[in-house]
Scaffold this motif. Structure first.
Motif, mmCIF file in Angstrom:
data_model
loop_
_atom_site.group_PDB
_atom_site.id
_atom_site.type_symbol
_atom_site.label_atom_id
_atom_site.label_comp_id
_atom_site.label_asym_id
_atom_site.label_seq_id
_atom_site.Cartn_x
_atom_site.Cartn_y
_atom_site.Cartn_z
ATOM 1 N N PHE A 1 -64.541 54.456 -19.783
ATOM 2 C CA PHE A 1 -63.180 53.949 -19.924
ATOM 3 C C PHE A 1 -62.453 53.965 -18.580
ATOM 4 O O PHE A 1 -61.772 53.003 -18.222
ATOM 5 C CB PHE A 1 -62.408 54.788 -20.949
ATOM 6 N N TYR A 2 -62.628 55.035 -17.831
ATOM 7 C CA TYR A 2 -62.003 55.175 -16.510
ATOM 8 C C TYR A 2 -62.461 54.037 -15.597
ATOM 9 O O TYR A 2 -61.642 53.373 -14.951
ATOM 10 C CB TYR A 2 -62.383 56.535 -15.920
ATOM 11 N N GLU B 1 -60.141 64.899 -5.178
ATOM 12 C CA GLU B 1 -59.613 64.381 -6.444
ATOM 13 C C GLU B 1 -58.110 64.124 -6.340
ATOM 14 O O GLU B 1 -57.578 63.229 -6.992
ATOM 15 C CB GLU B 1 -59.890 65.363 -7.591
ATOM 16 N N GLY B 2 -57.447 64.914 -5.533
ATOM 17 C CA GLY B 2 -56.010 64.722 -5.323
ATOM 18 C C GLY B 2 -55.718 63.448 -4.563
ATOM 19 O O GLY B 2 -54.767 62.727 -4.894
ATOM 20 N N VAL B 3 -56.531 63.159 -3.556
ATOM 21 C CA VAL B 3 -56.364 61.912 -2.803
ATOM 22 C C VAL B 3 -56.585 60.722 -3.723
ATOM 23 O O VAL B 3 -55.832 59.734 -3.686
ATOM 24 C CB VAL B 3 -57.315 61.874 -1.582
ATOM 25 N N GLN B 4 -57.597 60.812 -4.576
ATOM 26 C CA GLN B 4 -57.839 59.742 -5.544
ATOM 27 C C GLN B 4 -56.636 59.594 -6.486
ATOM 28 O O GLN B 4 -56.215 58.485 -6.802
ATOM 29 C CB GLN B 4 -59.107 60.029 -6.338
ATOM 30 N N GLY B 5 -56.085 60.712 -6.919
ATOM 31 C CA GLY B 5 -54.893 60.679 -7.769
ATOM 32 C C GLY B 5 -53.709 60.045 -7.062
ATOM 33 O O GLY B 5 -52.959 59.269 -7.658
ATOM 34 N N SER C 1 -50.489 45.647 -15.910
ATOM 35 C CA SER C 1 -50.896 46.408 -14.730
ATOM 36 C C SER C 1 -50.345 47.831 -14.769
ATOM 37 O O SER C 1 -51.045 48.784 -14.418
ATOM 38 C CB SER C 1 -50.426 45.716 -13.457
ATOM 39 N N THR C 2 -49.105 47.963 -15.176
ATOM 40 C CA THR C 2 -48.491 49.288 -15.258
ATOM 41 C C THR C 2 -49.197 50.149 -16.305
ATOM 42 O O THR C 2 -49.504 51.321 -16.051
ATOM 43 C CB THR C 2 -46.993 49.165 -15.589
ATOM 44 N N LEU C 3 -49.482 49.566 -17.459
ATOM 45 C CA LEU C 3 -50.157 50.325 -18.511
ATOM 46 C C LEU C 3 -51.592 50.685 -18.112
ATOM 47 O O LEU C 3 -52.055 51.796 -18.385
ATOM 48 C CB LEU C 3 -50.127 49.547 -19.825
ATOM 49 N N LEU C 4 -52.289 49.757 -17.452
ATOM 50 C CA LEU C 4 -53.652 50.050 -17.004
ATOM 51 C C LEU C 4 -53.669 51.178 -15.970
ATOM 52 O O LEU C 4 -54.474 52.109 -16.076
ATOM 53 C CB LEU C 4 -54.308 48.800 -16.418
ATOM 54 N N THR C 5 -52.799 51.099 -14.969
ATOM 55 C CA THR C 5 -52.792 52.153 -13.949
ATOM 56 C C THR C 5 -52.263 53.465 -14.518
ATOM 57 O O THR C 5 -52.695 54.540 -14.098
ATOM 58 C CB THR C 5 -52.002 51.736 -12.693
ATOM 59 N N GLY C 6 -51.360 53.392 -15.482
ATOM 60 C CA GLY C 6 -50.903 54.607 -16.155
ATOM 61 C C GLY C 6 -52.038 55.265 -16.935
ATOM 62 O O GLY C 6 -52.205 56.491 -16.901
ATOM 63 N N ALA C 7 -52.836 54.456 -17.630
ATOM 64 C CA ALA C 7 -54.001 54.986 -18.353
ATOM 65 C C ALA C 7 -55.024 55.551 -17.372
ATOM 66 O O ALA C 7 -55.644 56.588 -17.635
ATOM 67 C CB ALA C 7 -54.631 53.891 -19.213
ATOM 68 N N LEU C 8 -55.176 54.874 -16.239
ATOM 69 C CA LEU C 8 -56.088 55.354 -15.198
ATOM 70 C C LEU C 8 -55.632 56.725 -14.676
ATOM 71 O O LEU C 8 -56.439 57.645 -14.517
ATOM 72 C CB LEU C 8 -56.140 54.332 -14.067
ATOM 73 N N LEU C 9 -54.339 56.868 -14.443
ATOM 74 C CA LEU C 9 -53.797 58.140 -13.970
ATOM 75 C C LEU C 9 -53.968 59.240 -15.025
ATOM 76 O O LEU C 9 -54.373 60.359 -14.705
ATOM 77 C CB LEU C 9 -52.327 57.992 -13.582
ATOM 78 N N THR D 1 -56.201 59.415 -17.386
ATOM 79 C CA THR D 1 -57.618 59.757 -17.475
ATOM 80 C C THR D 1 -58.043 60.609 -16.284
ATOM 81 O O THR D 1 -58.785 61.580 -16.435
ATOM 82 C CB THR D 1 -58.470 58.473 -17.545
ATOM 83 N N HIS D 2 -57.557 60.246 -15.103
ATOM 84 C CA HIS D 2 -57.884 61.018 -13.898
ATOM 85 C C HIS D 2 -57.380 62.454 -14.030
ATOM 86 O O HIS D 2 -58.087 63.403 -13.690
ATOM 87 C CB HIS D 2 -57.284 60.331 -12.669
ATOM 88 N N LEU D 3 -56.172 62.610 -14.523
ATOM 89 C CA LEU D 3 -55.617 63.951 -14.703
ATOM 90 C C LEU D 3 -56.361 64.723 -15.791
ATOM 91 O O LEU D 3 -56.482 65.951 -15.716
ATOM 92 C CB LEU D 3 -54.123 63.874 -15.005
ATOM 93 N N TYR D 4 -56.867 64.018 -16.782
ATOM 94 C CA TYR D 4 -57.673 64.687 -17.815
ATOM 95 C C TYR D 4 -58.954 65.240 -17.199
ATOM 96 O O TYR D 4 -59.373 66.353 -17.516
ATOM 97 C CB TYR D 4 -58.003 63.704 -18.945
#
Length: 169
Positions: A13-14, A88-92, A59-67, A69-72
């Motif tokens: 999903f990510y 991982e922080g730089v990626q975030g 785009s906002t919803l996709l990047t929000g979901a990406l964020l 998932t990344h935080l999960y």
């Protein structure tokens, strides 16, 4: 057997969310350039008025979901203020750099650009009743806001591309 199901995992999903966000951004740039060079100004404004809210919202919803998932995957980031100190922080931060410009475009800049474009079209239709300096000011305002929107969109796209590079290294 687990590799066959990879797209249906959270990691799948990510990856799909990142690819869709980046692809949507790239397609928007190409399609809007083509539409701008093909359509007259008023038709282009009508197209933008319909497409931009959907594009920026997606785009906002996709990047929000990406964020999210990344935080999960990296919950330590929720307890750490200095993200730039770890990979991982730089990626975030790259995801945040993609999310924030899209959110600003969706909530503030996009609607303002559409409103200003319609005001300019009303002034153009008024014709002789509108002083040339008012028309020039309206055109300048539309150009400025559109430039800000395009710059925010470019920052988002570059951040998503950089995220792909950061994750792959």
């Amino acid at each position: 057997m687990t590799n066959a199901l990879a797209p249906f995992t959270l990691k799948g999903f990510y990856l799909l969310t990142w690819g869709t966000a980046l692809g949507t951004n790239a397609w928007h740039i190409v399609s809007m350039h083509k539409a701008f060079s093909t359509l007259d100004r008023e038709s282009f404004a009508h197209l933008q008025a319909r497409m931009h809210p959907a594009y920026f919202g997606t785009s906002t919803l996709l990047t929000g979901a990406l964020l999210a998932t990344h935080l999960y995957f990296h919950p330590v980031l929720l307890r750490r203020a200095a993200w730039w100190g770890i990979e991982e922080g730089v990626q975030g931060l790259l995801i945040v750099a993609a999310f924030v410009p899209q959110l600003i475009n969706w909530v503030a800049v996009g609607p303002r650009a559409i409103r200003l474009a319609y005001e300019r079209h009303r002034a153009e239709r008024a014709g002789k009743d509108t002083p040339a300096q008012d028309l020039a000011a309206a055109t300048s305002a539309v150009s400025t806001v559109h430039g800000v929107s395009s710059a925010l969109n470019l920052v988002s796209g570059l951040s998503l591309a950089a995220l792909g590079l950061a994750v792959s290294m």
